[in-house]
Design a protein around this motif. Structure first.
Motif, PDB file in Angstrom:
ATOM      1  N   ARG A 136      28.539  61.715  44.223  1.00 62.39           N
ATOM      2  CA  ARG A 136      29.654  62.446  43.352  1.00 62.39           C
ATOM      3  C   ARG A 136      29.687  61.472  42.041  1.00 62.39           C
ATOM      4  O   ARG A 136      29.586  60.211  42.008  1.00 62.39           O
ATOM      5  CB  ARG A 136      31.117  62.068  44.272  1.00 62.39           C
ATOM      6  CG  ARG A 136      32.100  62.743  43.435  1.00 62.39           C
ATOM      7  CD  ARG A 136      33.340  62.616  43.938  1.00 62.39           C
ATOM      8  NE  ARG A 136      33.262  63.263  45.255  1.00 62.39           N
ATOM      9  CZ  ARG A 136      33.873  63.328  46.448  1.00 62.39           C
ATOM     10  NH1 ARG A 136      34.639  62.246  46.798  1.00 62.39           N
ATOM     11  NH2 ARG A 136      33.728  64.151  47.542  1.00 62.39           N
ATOM     12  N   ASP A 137      29.753  62.191  40.980  1.00 61.46           N
ATOM     13  CA  ASP A 137      29.862  61.598  39.597  1.00 61.46           C
ATOM     14  C   ASP A 137      28.617  61.015  39.218  1.00 61.46           C
ATOM     15  O   ASP A 137      28.390  60.240  38.063  1.00 61.46           O
ATOM     16  CB  ASP A 137      31.076  60.617  39.373  1.00 61.46           C
ATOM     17  CG  ASP A 137      32.387  61.379  39.640  1.00 61.46           C
ATOM     18  OD1 ASP A 137      32.456  62.578  39.250  1.00 61.46           O
ATOM     19  OD2 ASP A 137      33.100  60.782  40.107  1.00 61.46           O
ATOM     20  N   VAL A 138      27.475  61.080  39.910  1.00 70.05           N
ATOM     21  CA  VAL A 138      26.238  60.729  39.292  1.00 70.05           C
ATOM     22  C   VAL A 138      25.702  61.567  38.057  1.00 70.05           C
ATOM     23  O   VAL A 138      25.813  62.610  38.301  1.00 70.05           O
ATOM     24  CB  VAL A 138      25.072  60.803  40.303  1.00 70.05           C
ATOM     25  CG1 VAL A 138      23.859  60.287  39.971  1.00 70.05           C
ATOM     26  CG2 VAL A 138      25.258  59.764  41.629  1.00 70.05           C
ATOM     27  N   GLY A 139      25.450  60.771  37.132  1.00 75.87           N
ATOM     28  CA  GLY A 139      25.099  61.567  35.921  1.00 75.87           C
ATOM     29  C   GLY A 139      23.547  61.900  35.987  1.00 75.87           C
ATOM     30  O   GLY A 139      22.720  61.318  36.316  1.00 75.87           O
ATOM     31  N   TYR A 140      23.231  63.166  35.845  1.00 71.19           N
ATOM     32  CA  TYR A 140      21.990  63.789  35.675  1.00 71.19           C
ATOM     33  C   TYR A 140      21.670  64.215  34.145  1.00 71.19           C
ATOM     34  O   TYR A 140      22.399  64.906  33.671  1.00 71.19           O
ATOM     35  CB  TYR A 140      21.855  65.096  36.677  1.00 71.19           C
ATOM     36  CG  TYR A 140      21.670  64.906  37.893  1.00 71.19           C
ATOM     37  CD1 TYR A 140      22.281  63.896  38.902  1.00 71.19           C
ATOM     38  CD2 TYR A 140      20.996  65.844  38.763  1.00 71.19           C
ATOM     39  CE1 TYR A 140      22.036  63.583  39.955  1.00 71.19           C
ATOM     40  CE2 TYR A 140      20.726  65.529  40.173  1.00 71.19           C
ATOM     41  CZ  TYR A 140      21.145  64.543  40.663  1.00 71.19           C
ATOM     42  OH  TYR A 140      21.145  64.335  42.225  1.00 71.19           O
ATOM     43  N   PHE A 141      20.626  63.754  33.624  1.00 69.55           N
ATOM     44  CA  PHE A 141      20.235  63.941  32.374  1.00 69.55           C
ATOM     45  C   PHE A 141      18.760  64.430  32.219  1.00 69.55           C
ATOM     46  O   PHE A 141      18.111  64.160  33.011  1.00 69.55           O
ATOM     47  CB  PHE A 141      20.352  62.432  31.458  1.00 69.55           C
ATOM     48  CG  PHE A 141      21.270  61.638  31.719  1.00 69.55           C
ATOM     49  CD1 PHE A 141      22.335  61.725  30.725  1.00 69.55           C
ATOM     50  CD2 PHE A 141      21.626  60.661  32.593  1.00 69.55           C
ATOM     51  CE1 PHE A 141      23.509  61.056  30.877  1.00 69.55           C
ATOM     52  CE2 PHE A 141      22.878  59.929  32.642  1.00 69.55           C
ATOM     53  CZ  PHE A 141      23.731  60.034  31.709  1.00 69.55           C
ATOM     54  N   VAL A 142      18.795  65.392  31.352  1.00 68.19           N
ATOM     55  CA  VAL A 142      17.638  65.921  30.925  1.00 68.19           C
ATOM     56  C   VAL A 142      17.335  65.762  29.501  1.00 68.19           C
ATOM     57  O   VAL A 142      18.154  66.078  28.735  1.00 68.19           O
ATOM     58  CB  VAL A 142      17.209  67.468  31.572  1.00 68.19           C
ATOM     59  CG1 VAL A 142      15.885  68.198  31.314  1.00 68.19           C
ATOM     60  CG2 VAL A 142      17.147  67.363  32.801  1.00 68.19           C
TER      61      VAL A 142
END
Length: 355
Positions: A136-142
């Motif tokens: 939960r609330d882990v940031g996923y960046f592309v």
């Protein structure tokens, strides 16, 4: 007849840079909008609560013209940002907690080879964490990795490697750009993006692609699916992706044909659909799901417009605001209320309607 939109000027006293904004909703449906100030590039977050707007400068956070600062609201109602820093070109994750902002430089370089560092085309989403509570609330960046011109993925969690490669061409004949991301309600993570094969001919072979995370612990993605590819299409703006439990909508603007398109998978059907033809404004569309149906907001030369897809696959376009504007940002709350943010005449505006 559809209910009319209501409009609010979010920041009359602030000159807004370019036309790139990011709108996000908290669990109660209250909107927040991230944008940047003209001239300085200072990132500002505007928040609406109780019918009034407040504005906050994010300390030390600056971006370039026509760069979008991606905003998400976490499970505790705090804003989080992902953006390309103006001075360093690095990927920054900004988090507000207990009234204070903190900043993390996200590692993004995909290989140790020599070349420019930094990123471009950043996009960002928070893991919902309803099923996988540990994430939960882990940031996923592309993003686009400038050292390889490939698409990279990074996250702030403790499960799985980071950063990892989504797609890179080691021959350097193909470059990649314009990613978009979305979680579906089952917490699968999807990525849309564009590739350019530089064959030496006058026109690149352009393709729109989609992939998804297969195994976060291994850092692996599915083999990219080519949605559309040709020397007759020209996609030079970011894609936009929305997902439901079983269906998907990847919207993109084909500049060559002036057609706003969507690759839609719905009810076992999959194909490319025309959302709107004769679109003359080269801006980024914004796709969203509204209780199982797909919507795409976009800006044409004469108006901000909203395209709605019926369950039978018919797209209907309606004008939202008769202004020339930048790229809109669209979101729906659980009650089916449409929220759209956009910049018109240097002013940040907000439109809202219950559907």
């Amino acid at each position: 007849m559809a209910t009319p939109f209501t409009f609010e000027a979010v920041a009359n006293d602030i000159a807004v840079s370019g036309g790139e904004v990011s709108l996000a909703l908290d669990k109660a449906g209250n909107p927040s909008i991230a944008f940047s100030q003209a001239g300085s590039g200072q990132i500002i977050v505007a928040r609406r609560n109780g019918g009034s707007w407040t504005h906050e400068n994010v300390p030390g956070s600056f971006i370039g013209v026509d760069i979008r600062p991606w905003l998400a609201i976490d499970s505790t109602g705090n804003p989080r940002l992902g953006y390309q820093d103006l001075s360093s070109g690095e990927l920054i994750h900004a988090v507000k907690s207990a009234g204070q902002w903190s900043f993390t430089h996200i590692s993004t370089k995909l290989t140790p080879i020599q070349g420019p560092g930094g990123v471009a085309g950043v996009t960002f989403a928070l893991h919902p964490g309803r099923l996988d509570t540990e994430s939960r609330d882990v940031g996923y960046f592309v993003y686009v990795d400038l050292a390889t011109d490939g698409i990279g993925f990074a996250h702030t969690g403790s499960i799985g490697p980071t950063p990892v490669t989504v797609q890179v061409d080691t021959t350097e004949l193909t470059t990649f750009a314009d990613p978009s991301v979305s979680f579906d309600p089952s917490e699968n993570f999807f990525v849309g993006y564009v590739s350019f094969f530089h064959s030496g001919s006058p026109q690149d072979f352009v393709s729109v692609r989609e992939t998804h995370v297969v195994d976060i612990e291994q850092g692996t993605f599915s083999t990219p699916a080519v949605i559309e590819g040709s020397q007759q299409i020209n996609v030079r703006r970011p894609t936009s992706i929305a997902r439901t439990f079983s269906d998907g909508c990847l919207a993109y603007f084909d500049m060559a044909s002036k057609i706003l398109k969507a690759s839609v998978s719905s009810g076992g059907f999959s194909g490319i659909e025309t959302v709107a033809a004769n679109v003359n404004n080269i801006v980024t569309p914004s796709a969203a799901a509204n209780r199982g149906d797909f919507r795409v907001a976009y800006s044409d030369t004469d108006a901000i417009k909203l395209a709605s897809r019926s369950p039978s696959g018919t797209w209907t376009v309606e004008p939202v605001d008769a202004v020339s504007a930048g790229s809109p940002s669209l979101a729906y709350d659980n009650a089916g209320t449409a929220n759209i943010a956009y910049v018109a005449g240097g002013t940040l505006k907000y439109a809202r309607r219950s559907e």
